[in-house]
Design an enzyme around this catalytic site. Sequence first.
Site, PDB file in Angstrom:
ATOM      1  N   TYR A 133       0.887  -1.189   0.000  1.00 50.08           N
ATOM      2  CA  TYR A 133       0.000   0.000   0.000  1.00 50.08           C
ATOM      3  C   TYR A 133       0.893   1.196   0.000  1.00 50.08           C
ATOM      4  O   TYR A 133       1.806   1.260   0.807  1.00 50.08           O
ATOM      5  CB  TYR A 133      -0.901  -0.014   1.245  1.00 50.08           C
ATOM      6  CG  TYR A 133      -1.586   1.267   1.710  1.00 50.08           C
ATOM      7  CD1 TYR A 133      -2.816   1.637   1.199  1.00 50.08           C
ATOM      8  CD2 TYR A 133      -0.994   2.048   2.681  1.00 50.08           C
ATOM      9  CE1 TYR A 133      -3.441   2.781   1.674  1.00 50.08           C
ATOM     10  CE2 TYR A 133      -1.617   3.180   3.144  1.00 50.08           C
ATOM     11  CZ  TYR A 133      -2.841   3.548   2.634  1.00 50.08           C
ATOM     12  OH  TYR A 133      -3.457   4.674   3.103  1.00 50.08           O
ATOM     13  N   HIS A 163      -0.040  16.217   2.554  1.00 51.51           N
ATOM     14  CA  HIS A 163      -0.320  15.907   3.956  1.00 51.51           C
ATOM     15  C   HIS A 163       0.310  16.924   4.909  1.00 51.51           C
ATOM     16  O   HIS A 163       0.073  16.855   6.126  1.00 51.51           O
ATOM     17  CB  HIS A 163       0.171  14.505   4.287  1.00 51.51           C
ATOM     18  CG  HIS A 163      -0.703  13.413   3.734  1.00 51.51           C
ATOM     19  ND1 HIS A 163      -1.140  13.402   2.438  1.00 51.51           N
ATOM     20  CD2 HIS A 163      -1.214  12.282   4.306  1.00 51.51           C
ATOM     21  CE1 HIS A 163      -1.882  12.319   2.228  1.00 51.51           C
ATOM     22  NE2 HIS A 163      -1.951  11.627   3.352  1.00 51.51           N
ATOM     23  N   ASN A 276       4.108   7.913   8.326  1.00 43.35           N
ATOM     24  CA  ASN A 276       3.084   7.046   8.900  1.00 43.35           C
ATOM     25  C   ASN A 276       3.572   6.468  10.223  1.00 43.35           C
ATOM     26  O   ASN A 276       4.482   5.640  10.250  1.00 43.35           O
ATOM     27  CB  ASN A 276       2.752   5.924   7.912  1.00 43.35           C
ATOM     28  CG  ASN A 276       1.442   5.228   8.230  1.00 43.35           C
ATOM     29  OD1 ASN A 276       1.279   4.053   7.974  1.00 43.35           O
ATOM     30  ND2 ASN A 276       0.506   5.960   8.783  1.00 43.35           N
ATOM     31  N   TYR A 351      -7.039  15.984  55.505  1.00 48.73           N
ATOM     32  CA  TYR A 351      -6.740  14.936  54.522  1.00 48.73           C
ATOM     33  C   TYR A 351      -5.583  15.325  53.605  1.00 48.73           C
ATOM     34  O   TYR A 351      -4.823  14.478  53.147  1.00 48.73           O
ATOM     35  CB  TYR A 351      -7.972  14.662  53.661  1.00 48.73           C
ATOM     36  CG  TYR A 351      -9.107  13.949  54.363  1.00 48.73           C
ATOM     37  CD1 TYR A 351      -9.017  13.579  55.705  1.00 48.73           C
ATOM     38  CD2 TYR A 351     -10.283  13.646  53.689  1.00 48.73           C
ATOM     39  CE1 TYR A 351     -10.060  12.950  56.355  1.00 48.73           C
ATOM     40  CE2 TYR A 351     -11.338  13.009  54.326  1.00 48.73           C
ATOM     41  CZ  TYR A 351     -11.222  12.670  55.659  1.00 48.73           C
ATOM     42  OH  TYR A 351     -12.246  12.029  56.280  1.00 48.73           O
ATOM     43  N   ARG A 354      -2.517  14.116  55.827  1.00 44.42           N
ATOM     44  CA  ARG A 354      -2.314  12.715  56.204  1.00 44.42           C
ATOM     45  C   ARG A 354      -2.647  11.718  55.098  1.00 44.42           C
ATOM     46  O   ARG A 354      -2.298  10.540  55.213  1.00 44.42           O
ATOM     47  CB  ARG A 354      -3.098  12.373  57.475  1.00 44.42           C
ATOM     48  CG  ARG A 354      -4.598  12.566  57.416  1.00 44.42           C
ATOM     49  CD  ARG A 354      -5.191  12.303  58.806  1.00 44.42           C
ATOM     50  NE  ARG A 354      -6.522  12.828  58.950  1.00 44.42           N
ATOM     51  CZ  ARG A 354      -7.602  12.078  59.162  1.00 44.42           C
ATOM     52  NH1 ARG A 354      -7.483  10.765  59.227  1.00 44.42           N
ATOM     53  NH2 ARG A 354      -8.784  12.630  59.311  1.00 44.42           N
ATOM     54  N   PHE A 400      -0.452   1.764  13.189  1.00 44.99           N
ATOM     55  CA  PHE A 400      -0.403   3.224  13.189  1.00 44.99           C
ATOM     56  C   PHE A 400      -1.408   3.847  14.144  1.00 44.99           C
ATOM     57  O   PHE A 400      -1.346   5.048  14.423  1.00 44.99           O
ATOM     58  CB  PHE A 400      -0.679   3.758  11.779  1.00 44.99           C
ATOM     59  CG  PHE A 400      -1.958   3.232  11.190  1.00 44.99           C
ATOM     60  CD1 PHE A 400      -3.188   3.706  11.606  1.00 44.99           C
ATOM     61  CD2 PHE A 400      -1.932   2.236  10.220  1.00 44.99           C
ATOM     62  CE1 PHE A 400      -4.363   3.212  11.082  1.00 44.99           C
ATOM     63  CE2 PHE A 400      -3.101   1.732   9.682  1.00 44.99           C
ATOM     64  CZ  PHE A 400      -4.329   2.223  10.122  1.00 44.99           C
ATOM     65  N   GLU A 485     -10.713   6.071   7.254  1.00 44.90           N
ATOM     66  CA  GLU A 485     -10.149   6.133   8.604  1.00 44.90           C
ATOM     67  C   GLU A 485     -11.289   6.517   9.534  1.00 44.90           C
ATOM     68  O   GLU A 485     -11.433   7.665   9.946  1.00 44.90           O
ATOM     69  CB  GLU A 485      -9.000   7.138   8.627  1.00 44.90           C
ATOM     70  CG  GLU A 485      -7.875   6.725   7.673  1.00 44.90           C
ATOM     71  CD  GLU A 485      -6.938   7.855   7.291  1.00 44.90           C
ATOM     72  OE1 GLU A 485      -7.118   8.979   7.813  1.00 44.90           O
ATOM     73  OE2 GLU A 485      -6.027   7.625   6.482  1.00 44.90           O
TER      74      GLU A 485
END
Length: 608
Positions: A133, A163, A276, A351, A354, A400, A485
Amino acid sequence: MPRFTVHIRDEWLAVPCQDTSKSILWLGTEALKRYIKNKPDNGGITSVSDTRFVVRRCQGLGLLDVDDAIEEVLEDNDFIELAIEGDTMSPDFIPCEPGFLALDGNNLTSADLVNLGKGLYKIKVTINKHIVYGITTGFGKFARTVIPVSKLKELQLNLVRSHSAGVGNPLSPERTRMLLALRINVLAKGYSGISLETLHAMIQAFNASCLSFVPEKGTVGASGDLAPLSHLALGLIGEGKMWSPKSGWADAKYVLEAHGLKPIVLKPKEGLALINGTQMITSLGAEAVERALAIAQQGTTMAFDSDIHALRPHAGQVEVALRFRSLLDSDHHPSQIADSHRFCERVQDAYTLRCCPQVHGIAVDTIKFVQNIINTEINSATDNPMVFAERGETISGGNFHGEYPAKALDFLAIAVHELASISERRIERLVNPALSELPAFLVNEGGLNSGFMIAHCTAASLVSENKVLCHPSSVDSLSTSAATEDHVSMGGWAARKALRVIEHVEQVIAIELLAACQGIEFLRPLRTTTPLEKVYDLVRSVVKPWIKDRFMSPDIEAVHRLLIDKRVWTVAKPYIDKYQTEHIPETRPLSPTGFSLDANVNTNDSFI
């Protein structure tokens, strides 16, 4: 008269210059003299003349030659930055002669990666023999479209260019170095289908600190961190912007050329191999987990009797309780402050005092859990597809997907936030005279002086911001790439907001540490335990006692820097180690109330 503004550590200094024929070296030396003038310890600088430094422009961060005349390289009112060599308080300083760290894709740790980001090491690789791919098809929705062989090179370039669609401020040089180093480590595993030539070119760029412009926003964390890694690759192929200490920001091809490097020429599959993976999430996650670990070691708590914790033996709770007993055990380290309250009528504390081992303990356990996830991810092959050379196969999968680091970093933010949440309540106990029996807001002449009033407000505001930032980003998912996706991790935001949460926690702890030291001033001449006196001395080496109101932000930043540099831990750790090697498990309480002392003593005698 011409004047220049010089940034040294956390301060801006105006330096007038009557004679601009003087050198940059003179300007830097004059700025250093002004910097140390008002520092109680000269800022840790023993001799200005012996201090080595580099000077760079604030705009573009290009280095200036110290021998150049001021008039030749600067204009009136220019802003410059001075970085002291070897000084961790100087931002983004790169040591002159770093050592080498060998990467093989299997043994890198989060601590190593942070050190690579700081420029403490250059990289070399242990060559893996493994060295589809995206090879002959399109990507995402176009994965079924076969690309002609004649256009395979264009395919890889188009992938990186298209991208590179991130937005926002660029990652800092430190974080970009981490991102590049981690991508090199993953490629060194040998399952990404990348050539040794390309891998070596990436290493050369890292070692020269030629760093691409990588916007911090744009990844959804599946299919990997596509946008930030594309920007990282864009500079390496000679497009977009790059930065180096030598050139500052400039066109990538010119930055590479200035260091004798050539742009990478992508081969089939290499565009995809470069972009990727989950390295943006993971590199930021590595910094987050290391900073979380440091602040958890240095946070302020009160220890209890060992028998109590043996009845609820969570690892983190037991570890925290033992650590603080080693600093407070009166048999090992007598405390005049504790002795003065040994027979007080108070049976139980709030609190926030302690329950510290229980609250801090789960934070410690969570940090260790996240550290394991991040270290596994650091040395994982997260490409798609994976190239198995021995089998002669290329297999598409889902490594991925960033869900592992995304979920882990959401957990981290939630757990570490609690250190600030409980710390802010202890600050309230320090500044409130009804609870501490100390002067209101830890200052004399209240009304004329406001003391720590607004410092506490700052801590409260940071804790409130963290409550929103702790909403987990990984519970969200938006379908992308035309539903190809269709489930994503949102891990990029998980990592970035975890870092913001941790920075806020560091700042709150810094305010508490300042307030605790100021509280001790009102209990003098009594002294606390030896380890805590050493920590007090460390704080006082950078921040003087609060006698009357003054500009407080530099004090907070100075102690914040002590915590980031783990100097508090460095001071305390020898006492902790000694106690733990000598001390057998206790079967008796170390004080009549199991370290349950009067509130003003707890909050002032126990600030680690």
